[in-house]
Design a protein around this motif. Structure first.
Motif, PDB file in Angstrom:
ATOM      1  N   GLN A  92     -17.447  -0.310 -36.904  1.00 50.83           N
ATOM      2  CA  GLN A  92     -17.069  -0.533 -35.469  1.00 50.83           C
ATOM      3  C   GLN A  92     -17.170  -1.915 -35.172  1.00 50.83           C
ATOM      4  O   GLN A  92     -16.274  -2.581 -34.508  1.00 50.83           O
ATOM      5  CB  GLN A  92     -17.660   0.370 -34.299  1.00 50.83           C
ATOM      6  N   LEU A  93     -18.229  -2.659 -35.313  1.00 49.91           N
ATOM      7  CA  LEU A  93     -18.436  -3.980 -35.164  1.00 49.91           C
ATOM      8  C   LEU A  93     -17.385  -5.024 -35.916  1.00 49.91           C
ATOM      9  O   LEU A  93     -16.674  -6.053 -35.620  1.00 49.91           O
ATOM     10  CB  LEU A  93     -19.849  -4.475 -35.485  1.00 49.91           C
ATOM     11  N   ASP A 121     -14.038  -4.657 -34.198  1.00 47.91           N
ATOM     12  CA  ASP A 121     -14.114  -5.518 -33.079  1.00 47.91           C
ATOM     13  C   ASP A 121     -14.313  -6.907 -33.295  1.00 47.91           C
ATOM     14  O   ASP A 121     -13.327  -7.789 -32.696  1.00 47.91           O
ATOM     15  CB  ASP A 121     -15.464  -5.153 -32.068  1.00 47.91           C
ATOM     16  N   GLN A 164     -21.510   2.300 -36.914  1.00 45.55           N
ATOM     17  CA  GLN A 164     -21.538   0.988 -36.091  1.00 45.55           C
ATOM     18  C   GLN A 164     -21.325  -0.100 -36.629  1.00 45.55           C
ATOM     19  O   GLN A 164     -20.537  -1.117 -35.877  1.00 45.55           O
ATOM     20  CB  GLN A 164     -23.004   1.072 -35.318  1.00 45.55           C
ATOM     21  N   THR A 165     -21.471  -0.514 -37.831  1.00 45.33           N
ATOM     22  CA  THR A 165     -21.146  -1.563 -38.627  1.00 45.33           C
ATOM     23  C   THR A 165     -19.535  -1.454 -38.840  1.00 45.33           C
ATOM     24  O   THR A 165     -19.076  -2.633 -38.481  1.00 45.33           O
ATOM     25  CB  THR A 165     -22.054  -1.547 -39.953  1.00 45.33           C
TER      26      THR A 165
END
Length: 89
Positions: free
Chosen positions: A60-61, A64, A57-58
């Protein structure tokens, strides 16, 4: 997996004069409960899964945020160029 010596538990209950049937049920119920308790391996597996999930998730963030940064930078540069073009010389 948790291990429990139900026979030993049963015999200890009988030693303090708990009726035989009641001691059996106590041992069975305790064995059922202990089979549902998380072990150290369960916790370590969960910890590993959470670490991998957070890492994914990190990443992906970060990706983004980088995309947004470049998009906003291009939009800002375009706006500045447009404003400068229409300003009187």
């Amino acid at each position: 997996m948790n291990s429990l010596d139900t026979l030993h538990y049963y015999k200890r209950l009988e030693a303090v004069r708990v009726p035989r049937r009641q001691a059996e049920v106590h041992a069975q119920v305790l064995a059922e409960v202990m089979s549902q308790v998380a072990t150290k391996d369960d916790v370590m597996t969960l910890k590993t899964w959470v670490e991998l999930y957070v890492k994914e998730q990190t990443q992906q963030l970060k990706s983004d945020l980088l995309k947004w940064f470049f998009a906003i930078s291009i939009a800002q540069a375009s706006l500045i160029i447009t404003v400068l073009r229409y300003l009187p010389h």
